[in-house]
Design a protein around this motif. Structure first.
Motif, PDB file in Angstrom:
ATOM      1  N   MET A 129      -5.854   0.216   5.510  1.00  0.00           N
ATOM      2  CA  MET A 129      -5.379   1.590   5.321  1.00  0.00           C
ATOM      3  C   MET A 129      -4.643   2.082   6.556  1.00  0.00           C
ATOM      4  O   MET A 129      -3.543   2.662   6.476  1.00  0.00           O
ATOM      5  CB  MET A 129      -6.558   2.517   5.024  1.00  0.00           C
ATOM      6  N   GLY A 130      -5.248   1.873   7.721  1.00  0.00           N
ATOM      7  CA  GLY A 130      -4.652   2.358   8.955  1.00  0.00           C
ATOM      8  C   GLY A 130      -3.319   1.705   9.241  1.00  0.00           C
ATOM      9  O   GLY A 130      -2.361   2.369   9.679  1.00  0.00           O
ATOM     10  N   TYR A 131      -3.212   0.398   9.002  1.00  0.00           N
ATOM     11  CA  TYR A 131      -1.954  -0.304   9.255  1.00  0.00           C
ATOM     12  C   TYR A 131      -0.851   0.228   8.352  1.00  0.00           C
ATOM     13  O   TYR A 131       0.275   0.468   8.798  1.00  0.00           O
ATOM     14  CB  TYR A 131      -2.152  -1.800   9.039  1.00  0.00           C
ATOM     15  N   ALA A 132      -1.177   0.422   7.073  1.00  0.00           N
ATOM     16  CA  ALA A 132      -0.168   0.922   6.132  1.00  0.00           C
ATOM     17  C   ALA A 132       0.241   2.353   6.463  1.00  0.00           C
ATOM     18  O   ALA A 132       1.428   2.712   6.380  1.00  0.00           O
ATOM     19  CB  ALA A 132      -0.696   0.829   4.705  1.00  0.00           C
ATOM     20  N   LEU A 133      -0.710   3.188   6.838  1.00  0.00           N
ATOM     21  CA  LEU A 133      -0.379   4.564   7.206  1.00  0.00           C
ATOM     22  C   LEU A 133       0.515   4.604   8.447  1.00  0.00           C
ATOM     23  O   LEU A 133       1.424   5.430   8.553  1.00  0.00           O
ATOM     24  CB  LEU A 133      -1.653   5.362   7.464  1.00  0.00           C
ATOM     25  N   THR A 134       0.273   3.695   9.367  1.00  0.00           N
ATOM     26  CA  THR A 134       1.043   3.667  10.598  1.00  0.00           C
ATOM     27  C   THR A 134       2.464   3.163  10.380  1.00  0.00           C
ATOM     28  O   THR A 134       3.415   3.641  11.016  1.00  0.00           O
ATOM     29  CB  THR A 134       0.332   2.779  11.642  1.00  0.00           C
ATOM     30  N   HIS A 135       2.626   2.214   9.451  1.00  0.00           N
ATOM     31  CA  HIS A 135       3.925   1.564   9.260  1.00  0.00           C
ATOM     32  C   HIS A 135       4.687   2.065   8.039  1.00  0.00           C
ATOM     33  O   HIS A 135       5.813   1.635   7.797  1.00  0.00           O
ATOM     34  CB  HIS A 135       3.745   0.048   9.184  1.00  0.00           C
ATOM     35  N   GLY A 136       4.094   2.966   7.288  1.00  0.00           N
ATOM     36  CA  GLY A 136       4.789   3.576   6.165  1.00  0.00           C
ATOM     37  C   GLY A 136       4.319   3.051   4.823  1.00  0.00           C
ATOM     38  O   GLY A 136       4.183   1.851   4.634  1.00  0.00           O
ATOM     39  N   ILE A 137       4.097   3.965   3.901  1.00  0.00           N
ATOM     40  CA  ILE A 137       3.600   3.591   2.578  1.00  0.00           C
ATOM     41  C   ILE A 137       4.085   4.624   1.564  1.00  0.00           C
ATOM     42  O   ILE A 137       4.159   5.818   1.863  1.00  0.00           O
ATOM     43  CB  ILE A 137       2.050   3.498   2.564  1.00  0.00           C
ATOM     44  N   ARG A 138       4.437   4.141   0.389  1.00  0.00           N
ATOM     45  CA  ARG A 138       4.841   5.057  -0.676  1.00  0.00           C
ATOM     46  C   ARG A 138       3.623   5.764  -1.254  1.00  0.00           C
ATOM     47  O   ARG A 138       3.629   6.979  -1.443  1.00  0.00           O
ATOM     48  CB  ARG A 138       5.575   4.278  -1.771  1.00  0.00           C
ATOM     49  N   GLN A 139       2.582   4.986  -1.524  1.00  0.00           N
ATOM     50  CA  GLN A 139       1.352   5.579  -2.034  1.00  0.00           C
ATOM     51  C   GLN A 139       0.240   4.549  -2.009  1.00  0.00           C
ATOM     52  O   GLN A 139       0.479   3.345  -2.025  1.00  0.00           O
ATOM     53  CB  GLN A 139       1.519   6.090  -3.478  1.00  0.00           C
ATOM     54  N   PHE A 140      -0.985   5.037  -1.964  1.00  0.00           N
ATOM     55  CA  PHE A 140      -2.168   4.225  -2.207  1.00  0.00           C
ATOM     56  C   PHE A 140      -2.615   4.481  -3.647  1.00  0.00           C
ATOM     57  O   PHE A 140      -2.794   5.646  -4.044  1.00  0.00           O
ATOM     58  CB  PHE A 140      -3.306   4.616  -1.267  1.00  0.00           C
ATOM     59  N   ASN A 141      -2.798   3.415  -4.413  1.00  0.00           N
ATOM     60  CA  ASN A 141      -3.399   3.546  -5.735  1.00  0.00           C
ATOM     61  C   ASN A 141      -4.912   3.430  -5.558  1.00  0.00           C
ATOM     62  O   ASN A 141      -5.465   2.332  -5.483  1.00  0.00           O
ATOM     63  CB  ASN A 141      -2.863   2.465  -6.685  1.00  0.00           C
ATOM     64  N   VAL A 142      -5.562   4.572  -5.447  1.00  0.00           N
ATOM     65  CA  VAL A 142      -6.986   4.637  -5.099  1.00  0.00           C
ATOM     66  C   VAL A 142      -7.828   4.285  -6.322  1.00  0.00           C
ATOM     67  O   VAL A 142      -7.569   4.750  -7.434  1.00  0.00           O
ATOM     68  CB  VAL A 142      -7.329   6.045  -4.568  1.00  0.00           C
ATOM     69  N   GLU A 143      -8.863   3.464  -6.095  1.00  0.00           N
ATOM     70  CA  GLU A 143      -9.638   2.915  -7.211  1.00  0.00           C
ATOM     71  C   GLU A 143     -11.043   3.493  -7.358  1.00  0.00           C
ATOM     72  O   GLU A 143     -11.758   3.148  -8.288  1.00  0.00           O
ATOM     73  CB  GLU A 143      -9.742   1.397  -7.056  1.00  0.00           C
ATOM     74  N   SER A 144     -11.462   4.357  -6.428  1.00  0.00           N
ATOM     75  CA  SER A 144     -12.816   4.908  -6.522  1.00  0.00           C
ATOM     76  C   SER A 144     -12.913   6.152  -5.659  1.00  0.00           C
ATOM     77  O   SER A 144     -12.119   6.356  -4.728  1.00  0.00           O
ATOM     78  CB  SER A 144     -13.863   3.886  -6.055  1.00  0.00           C
ATOM     79  N   ALA A 145     -13.925   6.964  -5.951  1.00  0.00           N
ATOM     80  CA  ALA A 145     -14.180   8.138  -5.115  1.00  0.00           C
ATOM     81  C   ALA A 145     -14.569   7.708  -3.709  1.00  0.00           C
ATOM     82  O   ALA A 145     -14.214   8.360  -2.720  1.00  0.00           O
ATOM     83  CB  ALA A 145     -15.280   8.995  -5.743  1.00  0.00           C
TER      84      ALA A 145
END
Length: 421
Positions: A111-127
């Motif tokens: 999560m941290g790597y993607a947030l730091t380097h750019g992401i369109r979206q996270f498809n979250v699978e659980s609360a």
């Protein structure tokens, strides 16, 4: 449609005879057609023309960087399910704002790597994942764009191991719980709700399960907007099947798939994301192998190849069918006889086909497994200390090795002996 056709009795990849590639790289090897990859990607672009959309290639189906660069240059986004796939997408030149991150077990580090380097979206699978993502994003001073993957409890009528949209499957959250989780997401720091995600399985050959799931998502979109959420995009996953035989399989066309999406979502003013993998890559690739022996058994004969289950595991894992054809075309009047087509691995499961009708073949002859571009090379291994096999990309009358075959020394020297040995 693909671009693997016989010319003058020799199977070609576009304008290159497969015998030429085999002489250069040895067998077995994977071979991909640029023209087929481009054509299949554009089929989805055309199917959704006029709608705000992004076609995200599912990297898990075929992850070679050359293929990712090829599709990325055409405007494809990427659907990744691991930190490694995310890094592959970036390395291939696809910007983070065209990458969606799926998968049920994202780690804090990913999560941290993607947030730091750019992401369109996270498809979250659980609360639970949503809460962890909130902590990571807030800790980095970032905002994570999210969709929530909902499980619509729709049976995709596909193989047990690739169905993902039933209530007993591990994916997503029950659609009945979605509104409560979206309400929690709206309260969490570092989270921005941008849409909804759904994916019900792979190799679907009927549009009805898609439409049933998508209709539920459309209803949820209206409900969530009524609750005050901004739902501006809907990720519909992938899963559209391909014909693995040249007989009577007729999966839906992307054009029909697109028409159904318009019918369900046309009045909702949402951006559509889709995540095809198999339909883009499957028929764009073949596996070429050589015959080692024709072994005569008691009551049956065995065609023993130099390719094995570690190179193409789908038949052993799923009981999957691949058409297998000779690279040198058999004469029209040639009698065929049934053989078991097997590999050299010491497992009874190392069987590609049983009692498959084939023309006479002997040691050194070449055969090609059709429709092996998706979930072939990516699922291969070095079981029995067998090297990963080359991948070759063809473009017209040119070809390039896009993954080399490692040497035995390279494989063995990765091991490290402790000093006490």
């Amino acid at each position: 449609m693909d671009h693997f056709l016989y010319r003058d009795g020799i199977l070609h990849a576009e304008d290159v005879p497969l015998t030429e590639i085999a002489a250069h790289v040895g067998t077995p090897f994977y071979c991909y057609s640029t023209a087929t990859l481009e054509r299949h990607f554009r089929l989805f672009q055309d199917a959704l023309a006029g709608m705000d959309h992004l076609v995200c290639f599912a990297i898990k189906s075929l992850s070679n960087q050359a293929v990712l660069r090829l599709l990325g240059n055409l405007g494809a986004g990427m659907d990744v399910v691991s930190g490694g796939e995310y890094r592959r997408a970036l390395a291939a030149g696809v910007p983070g704002d065209r990458v969606v991150f799926s998968g049920v077990g994202k780690t804090r580090e990913e999560m941290g790597y993607a947030l730091t380097h750019g992401i369109r979206q996270f498809n979250v699978e659980s609360a639970e994942e949503l809460r962890v993502l909130s902590e990571v994003a807030a800790g980095l001073g970032k905002t994570a764009p999210v969709t929530l993957r909902v499980n619509p409890d729709v049976d995709a009528k596909t193989h047990e191991k690739i169905a993902t949209g039933r209530k007993e499957d591990k994916f997503g959250v029950p659609i009945a719980s979605a509104r409560a989780i979206y309400a929690e997401a709206a309260r969490l720091p570092g989270i921005e709700v941008v849409g909804i995600d759904v994916h019900i399985g792979s190799q679907l050959t009927d549009l009805a399960p898609f439409e049933a799931a998508f209709t539920k998502v459309a209803e949820l979109t209206r409900d969530l907007r009524g609750d005050g959420h901004v739902i501006r995009r809907v990720d519909l996953g992938g899963g559209l099947g391909i014909p693995y035989t040249r007989s009577n399989e007729t999966p839906p066309l992307p054009l029909d798939y697109g028409a159904m999406i318009r019918r369900v979502f046309g009045d909702l003013d949402v951006e559509i994301e889709i995540e095809p993998g198999r339909l883009i890559a499957g028929n764009a690739g073949i596996l070429v192998a050589s015959v080692i022996y024709l072994k005569q058994g008691e009551g049956r004969d065995f065609l023993i190849l130099d390719a094995a289950m570690n190179d193409l595991i789908r038949p052993a894992m799923y009981g999957a069918h691949h058409d297998i054809i000779p690279v040198i075309e058999a004469a029209a009047a040639t009698d065929q006889r049934p053989v078991d087509i097997v590999g050299p691995v010491c497992e009874s499961g190392d069987t590609f086909a049983k009692q498959r009708a084939m023309p006479p073949l002997g040691a050194g002859d070449l055969v090609a497994f059709r429709s092996a571009g998706a979930y072939g090379a990516v699922m291969s291994s070095e079981y029995n200390t067998r090297p990963l096999i080359p991948e070759v990309l063809v473009h017209g009358d040119q070809y390039a090795v896009i993954r080399e075959r490692p040497s035995f020394d390279e494989i063995i020297n990765r091991d490290r002996l402790p000093e006490w040995l």
